[in-house]
Each structure stands twice: as structure tokens, then as C-alpha cells.
Design a protein around this motif. Structure first.
Motif, short mmCIF file in Angstrom:
data_model
loop_
_atom_site.label_atom_id
_atom_site.label_comp_id
_atom_site.label_asym_id
_atom_site.label_seq_id
_atom_site.Cartn_x
_atom_site.Cartn_y
_atom_site.Cartn_z
N PRO A 71 -40.13 -29.16 -10.49
CA PRO A 71 -41.09 -28.88 -9.41
C PRO A 71 -42.52 -29.26 -9.76
CG PRO A 71 -40.62 -26.87 -10.57
CD PRO A 71 -39.72 -27.92 -11.17
N ARG A 72 -43.27 -29.65 -8.73
CA ARG A 72 -44.67 -30.04 -8.91
C ARG A 72 -45.62 -29.16 -8.12
NH1 ARG A 72 -45.92 -35.80 -6.66
NH2 ARG A 72 -45.89 -34.60 -4.72
N ARG A 73 -45.18 -28.66 -6.95
CA ARG A 73 -46.07 -27.90 -6.07
C ARG A 73 -45.26 -26.92 -5.23
NH1 ARG A 73 -51.19 -28.26 -4.21
NH2 ARG A 73 -51.64 -27.66 -2.06
N VAL A 74 -45.83 -25.75 -4.95
CA VAL A 74 -45.19 -24.76 -4.10
C VAL A 74 -46.15 -24.36 -2.98
CG1 VAL A 74 -45.95 -22.81 -5.54
CG2 VAL A 74 -43.97 -22.55 -4.03
N GLU A 75 -45.59 -24.15 -1.79
CA GLU A 75 -46.38 -23.74 -0.63
C GLU A 75 -45.67 -22.62 0.11
OE1 GLU A 75 -48.12 -27.20 1.66
OE2 GLU A 75 -46.67 -28.25 0.38
N ILE A 76 -46.43 -21.58 0.46
CA ILE A 76 -45.93 -20.51 1.33
C ILE A 76 -46.95 -20.39 2.45
CG2 ILE A 76 -45.05 -18.16 1.47
CD1 ILE A 76 -44.90 -18.09 -1.55
N PRO A 77 -46.79 -21.15 3.53
CA PRO A 77 -47.81 -21.22 4.59
C PRO A 77 -48.17 -19.87 5.20
CG PRO A 77 -46.20 -22.98 4.83
CD PRO A 77 -45.66 -22.06 3.79
N SER A 78 -47.21 -18.97 5.32
CA SER A 78 -47.46 -17.70 6.01
C SER A 78 -48.53 -16.84 5.33
CB SER A 78 -46.16 -16.90 6.13
OG SER A 78 -45.66 -16.58 4.84
N VAL A 79 -48.71 -17.01 4.02
CA VAL A 79 -49.71 -16.21 3.30
C VAL A 79 -50.76 -17.08 2.62
CG1 VAL A 79 -48.20 -14.22 2.95
CG2 VAL A 79 -48.20 -16.09 1.27
N GLY A 80 -50.77 -18.37 2.95
CA GLY A 80 -51.82 -19.25 2.47
C GLY A 80 -51.71 -19.66 1.00
N ILE A 81 -50.51 -19.60 0.44
CA ILE A 81 -50.32 -20.03 -0.94
C ILE A 81 -49.98 -21.51 -0.98
CG2 ILE A 81 -48.86 -19.84 -2.98
CD1 ILE A 81 -48.59 -16.85 -2.38
#
Length: 222
Positions: A71-81
Motif C-alpha cells: 500500500p501507498r495511500r489510504v483514504e477515508i472520505p467520511s472523516v477526512g482522512i
């Protein structure tokens, strides 16, 4: 969540102590984290407080596991991560070595275990705060079942996961298999972990750990 200390540099030390307690289970459990028994993802009571799966939340079917990629990047849009991921191994005490406090907005992936997308539970860890500011997983406890997690790999591939469980494990009764083990055998899963609960001034550490569980549900294009 602030560390609760007014001394310069104390937050770094205190949060570091919490990390040592949080991930000691990996040392005790060794490399068996991808081969644990099936575990229920339903709400827990007693020593484990859980958001669980609220009534009325419909979760999509699981996607078949993939080969998995670093993995290179993680996103959790609902909490702005949205944060870069770096591989991390074990430190001298046998615990996962978290990202440096010099890069508090970086997430660590335990590269001695499962790769995201592959069958088993891939572990992503991040600090909740430093002595001066919020860190990458400060808002992790606000994640709820049904929300999405997206991981971009170093080869450019993307995998999308659906959160099915959010639990708060008390440090005094931390169960490594429940926290790190696969919830369903043969499924590709993620665990996103940080410190939580309240700050115990006597123990100089947080009292609990937030563990978000998600499973592979899609492979978006680009």
C-alpha cells in the motif's frame, strides 16, 4: 484526543507508551495474525465496547480476495482522512514500530503480515496525536459501519473496503486475536488501529484502543 499533558515533549512519550501496550499482542501472537479463527463482527459488551453494526445498515457482499499489493495511500472520505502509507516492521520490544512523530500524518502498514487486498487482515496503524497537535488517526473513532476505505497501492491499483465494525478495546483486557484476526475466513480485510479511550495520568497512557474493521468490496478503476 489530546494527551492531557502540559509538559513539553510529554505527549510524544505518553502516546509512545500507549503504542507499546497496543501492539504488544503482535509480539505474543507472532506471525499467526493471518491464520486466526473466524470471529464475529457483531457488537460486543463487557470489556469490549463497540459501535458494531447499527440496525438498518445494509452492507455489500465481499469481493473475492486478490493477490494483494504494497500500500501507498489510504483514504477515508467520511472523516477526512487521506494519508501516505509506509511499511513498518517490529521494534526491539517485538511491537509494530509506528511511524515517526516527525511525520504524524503518516500511516504505518505492518509489512510482516497481509498485503491489502489479499486474504487475511492487513494492519494499518496511526498516531492519534502528538504533544502539540492532532495526528493522522485523530478522527478514526468517528468512522461508522457502511463507510468506505480506499487504499492505493505502489503499483497504482486501488482497492475499496466497507467498514463493518468499530470497536474500542480496553487496554486492561486487550485481546490480540479479536483485534487482529480475520472476522471471516478467506476474506480480504483491513484493520485500522489507533489509541483511544481516556488518558490515564497514573499509567501515563490511553486507556483503550480504537479498532476499525473493513473488508474488500470493490476494485475501482483509477
Amino acid at each position: 484526543m489530546a494527551s492531557g499533558s502540559s509538559s513539553p515533549g510529554a505527549g510524544r512519550f505518553l502516546t509512545g507508551v500507549a503504542w507499546a501496550v497496543l501492539l504488544l499482542g503482535l509480539w505474543l501472537w507472532g506471525r499467526q495474525i493471518t491464520n486466526g479463527p473466524e470471529l464475529s463482527s457483531g457488537p460486543k459488551t463487557g470489556d469490549v465496547a463497540a459501535v458494531g453494526r447499527p440496525l438498518g445498515v445494509r452492507l455489500p457482499p465481499a469481493h473475492d480476495p486478490l493477490k494483494g499489493a504494497e500500500p501507498r495511500r489510504v483514504e477515508i472520505p467520511s472523516v477526512g482522512i487521506a494519508a501516505p502509507i509506509v511499511p513498518r516492521g517490529l521494534d526491539g520490544h517485538g511491537a509494530v514500530d509506528p511511524p515517526s512523530f516527525a511525520t504524524p500524518n503518516t500511516v504505518g502498514w505492518f509489512d510482516g503480515g497481509t498485503r491489502p487486498g489479499a486474504a487475511g487482515a492487513a494492519l494499518l496503524v496511526g498516531h492519534v496525536d502528538t504533544d502539540t497537535r492532532k495526528a493522522v488517526f485523530y478522527s478514526l473513532s468517528a468512522v461508522r459501519p457502511g463507510e468506505k476505505v480506499r487504499v492505493t497501492a505502489t503499483d497504482g491499483s486501488i482497492t475499496e473496503y466497507t467498514v463493518d465494525d468499530v470497536q474500542v478495546f480496553q487496554r486492561s483486557h486487550f485481546d490480540a486475536k479479536k483485534a487482529y484476526g480475520p472476522r471471516e475466513h478467506g476474506r480480504a480485510e483491513l484493520r485500522l488501529i489507533t489509541c483511544g479511550g481516556s488518558f490515564d495520568r497514573t499509567a501515563q497512557a490511553y486507556t483503550a484502543n480504537v479498532v476499525v474493521s473493513a473488508y474488500l468490496t470493490g476494485v475501482p478503476k483509477g
